[in-house]
Design a protein around this motif. Structure first.
Motif, short mmCIF file in Angstrom:
data_model
loop_
_atom_site.label_atom_id
_atom_site.label_comp_id
_atom_site.label_asym_id
_atom_site.label_seq_id
_atom_site.Cartn_x
_atom_site.Cartn_y
_atom_site.Cartn_z
N ARG A 55 0.76 -1.26 -0.65
CA ARG A 55 0.10 -0.03 0.07
C ARG A 55 0.85 1.48 0.08
O ARG A 55 0.66 2.36 -0.65
N ALA A 56 1.97 1.17 0.39
CA ALA A 56 3.10 2.25 0.45
C ALA A 56 3.56 2.37 -0.21
O ALA A 56 3.50 4.18 -0.56
N LEU A 57 3.54 1.80 -1.22
CA LEU A 57 4.35 2.27 -2.37
C LEU A 57 3.08 2.71 -3.74
O LEU A 57 3.98 2.61 -4.84
N GLY A 58 1.45 3.36 -3.16
CA GLY A 58 0.68 2.76 -4.52
C GLY A 58 0.83 4.67 -4.71
O GLY A 58 0.50 4.93 -6.28
N HIS A 59 1.86 5.33 -4.40
CA HIS A 59 2.11 6.74 -4.94
C HIS A 59 3.46 6.93 -5.23
O HIS A 59 4.18 5.97 -3.95
N GLY A 60 4.00 7.98 -5.72
CA GLY A 60 5.52 8.31 -6.40
C GLY A 60 5.56 7.75 -7.50
O GLY A 60 5.20 6.83 -7.99
N GLU A 61 7.00 8.64 -7.92
CA GLU A 61 7.53 8.41 -9.32
C GLU A 61 9.00 8.12 -8.87
O GLU A 61 9.96 9.44 -8.22
N TRP A 62 9.88 6.62 -9.32
CA TRP A 62 11.64 7.26 -9.07
C TRP A 62 11.88 6.98 -10.61
O TRP A 62 11.19 5.68 -11.67
N ASP A 63 12.93 6.99 -10.51
CA ASP A 63 13.88 6.74 -11.83
C ASP A 63 14.76 5.23 -11.94
O ASP A 63 14.38 4.67 -13.15
N ALA A 64 14.70 4.52 -10.73
CA ALA A 64 15.29 3.57 -10.93
C ALA A 64 14.70 2.28 -9.12
O ALA A 64 14.71 2.96 -8.70
N VAL A 65 14.71 1.56 -9.58
CA VAL A 65 14.24 0.45 -8.46
C VAL A 65 15.37 -0.34 -8.43
O VAL A 65 16.27 -1.13 -9.35
N ALA A 79 5.08 -6.26 -6.95
CA ALA A 79 5.81 -4.94 -6.84
C ALA A 79 6.56 -3.97 -8.35
O ALA A 79 6.07 -3.08 -8.65
N ALA A 80 6.61 -5.07 -9.00
CA ALA A 80 6.80 -4.38 -10.45
C ALA A 80 5.79 -4.07 -11.07
O ALA A 80 5.86 -3.32 -12.09
N ARG A 81 4.92 -5.04 -11.38
CA ARG A 81 3.33 -4.37 -11.63
C ARG A 81 3.22 -3.19 -11.08
O ARG A 81 2.66 -2.01 -12.16
N LEU A 82 2.91 -2.91 -10.19
CA LEU A 82 2.41 -1.70 -9.56
C LEU A 82 3.65 -0.57 -9.20
O LEU A 82 3.22 0.75 -9.84
N LEU A 83 4.87 -0.50 -9.72
CA LEU A 83 5.72 0.09 -10.41
C LEU A 83 6.21 0.62 -12.30
O LEU A 83 6.56 1.93 -12.20
N ALA A 84 5.86 -0.10 -12.41
CA ALA A 84 6.04 -0.21 -14.01
C ALA A 84 5.83 0.72 -14.60
O ALA A 84 6.89 1.96 -15.44
N GLY A 85 5.65 1.99 -14.41
CA GLY A 85 4.94 3.12 -14.99
C GLY A 85 4.63 4.09 -14.04
O GLY A 85 4.61 5.38 -14.05
N ARG A 86 5.91 3.86 -13.14
CA ARG A 86 6.19 5.18 -12.05
C ARG A 86 7.34 4.87 -11.98
O ARG A 86 7.98 5.67 -11.36
N ALA A 87 8.02 3.41 -12.74
CA ALA A 87 10.14 3.84 -12.15
C ALA A 87 10.77 3.77 -13.58
O ALA A 87 9.78 2.96 -13.85
N SER A 139 6.92 -7.16 -16.23
CA SER A 139 6.61 -6.06 -16.14
C SER A 139 7.95 -4.79 -16.69
O SER A 139 7.38 -3.42 -17.45
N PHE A 140 9.08 -4.80 -16.72
CA PHE A 140 9.86 -3.78 -17.24
C PHE A 140 10.60 -4.14 -18.08
O PHE A 140 11.19 -3.02 -19.04
N GLY A 141 10.22 -5.62 -18.91
CA GLY A 141 10.88 -5.79 -20.66
C GLY A 141 12.58 -5.49 -20.54
O GLY A 141 13.04 -5.98 -19.33
N GLU A 142 13.19 -4.41 -21.54
CA GLU A 142 14.42 -4.17 -21.45
C GLU A 142 14.47 -3.20 -20.69
O GLU A 142 16.58 -3.62 -20.08
N ARG A 143 14.18 -2.76 -19.82
CA ARG A 143 14.11 -2.23 -18.85
C ARG A 143 15.03 -2.35 -17.35
O ARG A 143 14.94 -2.21 -16.26
N ALA A 144 14.93 -4.03 -17.40
CA ALA A 144 15.10 -4.99 -15.98
C ALA A 144 16.75 -5.29 -16.20
O ALA A 144 17.30 -5.66 -17.39
N LEU A 145 17.02 -5.07 -14.99
CA LEU A 145 18.59 -5.66 -15.40
C LEU A 145 18.92 -6.50 -13.83
O LEU A 145 18.46 -6.22 -13.05
#
Length: 332
Positions: A55-65, A79-87, A139-145
């Motif tokens: 729940r605490a990750l429901g808002h906010g944007e980040w350059d990386a996780v 977690a990845a699904r929740l953050l895919a559009g905001r990280a 969730s992140f495709g080529e953006r996943a390390l």
């Protein structure tokens, strides 16, 4: 950089957090609140095992996780699904254990991996890490390390490998030292791992990387002799052939952490290929620096390292070591 670390208060996660803060990055750690977050990091609390734990990750944007999760892959999936559009990017700290066993000396990132599912619950370690990789990729495709770490040593270690050796050598006397003395060992210092992860995220890297030192970066001799110097104990290392150790029923890797004799398991654990990460900027400090820093950290804690509750304690019982040393002495 705005960085979100899922974890961030123990060993690898803490090292990444502290390294990012030292760079002036804005760091948020999401954790259960059992350990204090490093000073300077914002903290969000939640338990990924709970139905509403994110729940605490429901808002906010980040350059990386950065995600260090090592259990049910479904937690990485959620977690990845929740953050895919905001990280921007998602670094999942995986493991060389994802490769099918046995893997040969020189194994690189193209070696086959075990089966895994991003939807799995609690499964074995290798399957869990592979499932976590697949969850990040979904969730992140080529953006996943995918950071496939080898043996990790250094300050903050809560598994008990290097801390056990330092504690044993600090007690002094004759120490059973598993040979050959010049046997190469392959590992990654936790601070070198953290620095590479941050550099890779800043550079926009994706895909799998074996994160470990080059084969032979250090030897058992260099590692244990550095322990003697760091502790100042005056301990005497009694180098012993693998055959004598194995015939006594002493287990490599668990009874004598880090060490495995030459053979199939040795090739898997200590002879992997790290050229891709090295070409992407990985720098590995000398073993003596890792040992000295770990000893200094242990001294700050009063000499006793924390122990992960999901891992059994490692190390050879004193009475078993004494018995073998006595037999070796009697045999000349």
């Amino acid at each position: 950089m705005r960085l979100l670390i899922l974890g961030g208060t123990e060993f690898v996660g803490r090292a990444v957090t502290e390294a990012a803060l030292a760079r002036g990055w804005q760091v948020t750690v999401f954790h259960r609140g059992r350990h204090a977050a490093p000073e300077g990091a914002a903290a969000l609390h939640g338990d990924r095992r709970d139905a509403d734990g994110l729940r605490a990750l429901g808002h906010g944007e980040w350059d990386a996780v950065v995600d260090t999760w090592a259990w049910a892959p479904s937690a990485v999936r959620d977690a990845a699904r929740l953050l895919a559009g905001r990280a921007g990017r998602y670094a999942y700290v995986s493991s060389g254990s994802v490769y099918t066993y046995p893997s040969p000396a020189g194994r690189d990132e193209d070696w086959p991996v075990v089966d895994g599912s991003p939807d799995a619950g609690e499964v074995g370690y290798a399957e869990a890490k592979r499932g976590g990789e697949l969850a990040a990729l979904a969730s992140f495709g080529e953006r996943a390390l995918l950071v496939r770490a080898g043996l990790i040593l250094g300050p903050g270690e809560n598994v008990g490998r290097l801390p056990w050796w330092l504690g044993r050598i600090a007690r002094g006397g004759t120490v059973l030292a598993p040979g050959p003395r010049d046997l190469g060992v392959q590992y990654i210092d936790v601070h070198d791992l953290a620095a590479w992860i941050l550099d890779a995220l800043a550079a926009g890297l994706g895909g799998p990387y074996n994160l470990v030192s080059p084969p032979g970066h250090a030897t058992m001799g260099e590692l244990l002799e550095a322990c003697v110097r760091a502790t100042g104990s005056g301990a005497v290392l009694r180098w012993t052939a693998p055959e004598e150790i194995l015939s006594d029923g002493i287990e490599p890797w668990t009874d004598l952490p880090v060490w495995v004799p030459p053979g199939e398991l040795y090739d898997v654990l200590h002879r992997g290929d790290a050229s891709k990460a090295l070409a992407a900027g990985l720098r590995c400090r000398p073993a003596a620096e890792t040992v000295a820093a770990t000893w200094a950290w242990l001294q700050e804690l009063g000499g006793r390292a924390p122990q992960r509750p999901d891992r059994p304690p490692l190390g050879l019982a004193p009475e078993r070591e004494a018995a073998l040393l006595e037999r070796l002495e009697a045999a000349g």
